[in-house]
Write a protein that holds these residues in place. Structure first.
Motif, short mmCIF file in Angstrom:
data_model
loop_
_atom_site.label_atom_id
_atom_site.label_comp_id
_atom_site.label_asym_id
_atom_site.label_seq_id
_atom_site.Cartn_x
_atom_site.Cartn_y
_atom_site.Cartn_z
N GLU A 1 0.85 -1.02 -0.06
CA GLU A 1 -0.16 -0.04 0.02
C GLU A 1 0.87 1.23 0.07
O GLU A 1 0.38 2.42 -0.17
N THR A 2 1.98 1.04 0.43
CA THR A 2 2.93 2.11 0.45
C THR A 2 4.26 2.02 -0.36
O THR A 2 4.53 0.77 -0.50
N PHE A 3 4.74 2.87 -0.74
CA PHE A 3 6.01 2.77 -1.83
C PHE A 3 7.02 1.87 -1.10
O PHE A 3 7.76 1.02 -1.80
N SER A 4 7.59 2.66 -0.15
CA SER A 4 8.86 2.17 0.48
C SER A 4 8.39 0.46 0.92
O SER A 4 9.48 -0.16 1.01
N SER A 5 7.46 0.32 1.52
CA SER A 5 6.94 -1.32 2.09
C SER A 5 6.87 -2.20 0.75
O SER A 5 7.27 -3.17 0.84
N GLU A 6 6.48 -1.54 -0.50
CA GLU A 6 6.27 -2.26 -1.66
C GLU A 6 7.56 -2.43 -2.21
O GLU A 6 7.78 -3.83 -2.74
N ALA B 1 15.22 3.08 -5.64
CA ALA B 1 14.03 3.32 -4.64
C ALA B 1 14.19 4.39 -3.79
O ALA B 1 13.13 5.17 -3.66
N ILE B 2 15.24 4.03 -3.01
CA ILE B 2 15.23 5.30 -1.97
C ILE B 2 15.65 6.80 -2.67
O ILE B 2 15.11 7.69 -2.00
N GLU B 3 16.25 6.74 -3.75
CA GLU B 3 16.49 7.84 -4.56
C GLU B 3 15.29 8.59 -4.90
O GLU B 3 15.03 9.80 -4.98
N SER B 4 14.37 7.40 -5.49
CA SER B 4 13.14 8.06 -6.03
C SER B 4 12.29 8.76 -4.81
O SER B 4 11.70 9.54 -5.14
N ASN B 5 12.13 7.95 -3.54
CA ASN B 5 11.56 8.39 -2.50
C ASN B 5 11.82 9.73 -1.79
O ASN B 5 11.29 10.62 -1.60
N GLU C 1 3.26 3.22 -10.44
CA GLU C 1 2.82 4.53 -10.83
C GLU C 1 4.15 5.24 -11.23
O GLU C 1 4.13 6.26 -12.18
N ARG C 2 5.18 5.11 -10.60
CA ARG C 2 6.34 5.77 -10.83
C ARG C 2 7.13 5.10 -12.04
O ARG C 2 7.58 5.84 -12.86
N LEU C 3 7.05 4.02 -12.23
CA LEU C 3 7.36 3.28 -13.81
C LEU C 3 6.48 3.87 -14.68
O LEU C 3 7.08 4.27 -15.86
N GLY D 1 7.93 7.06 -16.30
CA GLY D 1 9.06 6.97 -16.57
C GLY D 1 10.38 6.67 -15.94
O GLY D 1 11.57 7.02 -16.18
N GLU D 2 10.22 6.57 -14.63
CA GLU D 2 11.46 6.42 -13.68
C GLU D 2 11.77 5.14 -13.73
O GLU D 2 11.29 4.08 -14.31
N GLN D 3 13.29 5.02 -13.46
CA GLN D 3 14.19 3.91 -13.89
C GLN D 3 14.31 3.14 -12.97
O GLN D 3 14.95 3.56 -11.89
#
Length: 452
Positions: A390-395, A425-429, A440-442, A445-447
């Motif tokens: 449900e959350t980005f970091s846990s996902e 993932a940490i850089e994106s967050n 959603e981030r993919l 266009g996020e890599q």
């Protein structure tokens, strides 16, 4: 077929050659029984030469230094232990009361907190008029008492080994020399990884004892508020999963858990990426990770480590076997069927560690040993509750677990791919905390390399 003459080892790997040659008088064969003979992926092919790495037999004991610091009983009960006033030693100065603290026990050794002098300043005087010393906390590891042969932790006595002409028998891990070999491996790996902040430093080593860096924070204690088990009032049957409102360790944010996972992955990467050859930990579990005084998570135990042999003909690393483990609940599927092993087994085991970090529960908690073994061998893994998506970091951490748990070792991501995935993932967050889920981030266009 192995050609021992080209592998810098005794010619004892080829059974046919052993029958024709005279017995060696050059001492025990350090490579026998290590699992490389006949067991790696090139079995049956000719022109296969598995060669040990240059550091494989590294041994750098510092016995004089170790004995000067921790000799007799004074290191444990103080220098005034034999005085009539020994009960009052706590009132003595630090220089005269080297008191230690029992930290815990592993499979082989006890660990004590020891204080050693690392610097002296003759210009500074203490209140008692002595030299002002600078102290450092270190860990003194010493062998536990082991039973005689036949007990659960039995081993063969030295005299028996000599009288029967056994020498060093690597297949019997409880011979005294076998235990010495495990401790040599532990000290050798720590010595090799000295430049890395992701492994505990070794300061002294001799026989089965060593003095190493003190890492005060046990990550297992931090992420396991219930010791990895379901609280008694919530005991459940495995089929009732999910059995409670996960995670158990909700005192740790998902963002911090992601950081912890990345640090752990970097510890494993330090071994797999060692300059002179791949080193495999072979015992990755939550209890091996501690946080040092420098704030970094480190691996602290390496006595089951394996420096992989290299096939000089095919220019690839050779696989080996370890034999069947009596409890394979924390092991990779290939370990539980005694198949050829590679460094990828550490990646699978790291997935188990990530699971504990994410949920606060131990992997396969609530299942019996036989059922666990069957599921692992058949490729089943622990279910990950939907709340962790449900959350980005846990996902991301849940996805990392699934990637580590890839059944086929050849298809499993390398530790470097896992590190890069977590870093991205940490850089994106950090750039966009409200950027949505991984999907959603993919879509924007996020890599993320493992999802390219």
């Amino acid at each position: 077929e192995y050609k021992g003459k080209e592998s810098h080892a005794d010619d004892e790997w080829d059974e046919d050659e052993e029958e024709e040659e005279e017995p060696h008088n050059e001492g025990p064969n350090a490579l026998a029984g290590r699992g490389y003979d006949f067991w790696h992926s090139n079995e049956g092919e000719e022109e296969t030469v598995c060669t040990q790495t240059v550091f494989y037999r590294g041994n750098h004991p510092t016995c004089n230094e170790l004995h000067s610091l921790a000799s007799g009983y004074t290191w444990l009960i103080g220098e005034e232990a034999y005085s009539r006033r020994w009960k009052n030693r706590k009132q003595l100065s630090k220089e005269k009361a080297l008191l230690s603290k029992f930290l815990g026990a592993g499979y082989y050794r006890h660990a004590f907190l020891l204080e050693r002098i690392v610097a002296r300043d003759d210009n500074m005087r203490s209140n008692e008029g002595g030299v002002q010393n600078q102290w450092d906390d270190v860990v003194f590891k010493i062998m536990q008492f082991l039973e005689n042969e036949g007990g659960e932790h039995g081993f063969a006595e030295d005299d028996e080994v000599r009288s029967r002409g056994w020498g060093y028998n690597p297949n019997d891990k409880y011979t005294f020399l076998g235990l010495v070999e495990y401790m040599r491996i532990d000290a050798n790996v720590m010595e090799l990884l000295t430049p890395s902040p992701r492994a505990a430093n070794v300061f002294s080593y001799c026989g089965t004892s060593s003095i190493t860096e003190f890492t005060p924070i046990d990550i297992e204690d931090y992420v396991y508020p219930t010791l990895g088990n379901t609280p008694k009032k919530l005991h459940h049957e495995p089929e009732d999963y999910p059995y409670l409102d996960l995670p158990l360790n909700s005192h740790i944010s998902f963002e911090e858990k992601l950081e912890i996972a990345l640090e752990m992955a970097k510890c494993v990467a330090a071994m797999h990426g060692y300059t002179d050859g791949v080193m495999v930990n072979v015992d990755i579990q939550l209890g091996q990770f501690f946080r040092g005084k420098d704030g970094k998570i480190k691996l602290v135990d390496f006595n089951r480590a394996e420096a992989m042999f290299y096939d000089t003909k095919k220019e690839e690393y050779c696989k080996w076997r370890n034999g069947m483990s009596p409890d394979g609940t924390l092991r990779a599927p290939e370990e539980n069927v005694d198949a050829g092993l590679s460094e990828q087994l550490d990646v699978f085991s790291l997935g188990n560690v990530f699971y504990s970090v994410l949920t606060g529960a131990s992997v396969w908690e609530g299942y019996g040993l036989a059922e666990c073994m069957r599921k692992i061998i058949e490729g089943e893994t622990m279910p990950i509750d939907t709340i962790f998506y449900e959350t980005f970091s846990s996902e991301v951490l849940a996805q990392a677990i699934e990637l580590c748990w890839t059944y086929d070792a050849e298809e499993r991501p390398t530790i470097f791919e896992i590190v890069r995935f977590l870093e991205q993932a940490i850089e994106s967050n950090t750039r966009n905390p409200d950027g949505g889920t991984l999907e959603e981030r993919l879509a924007r266009g996020e890599q993320f390399d493992l999802y390219g």
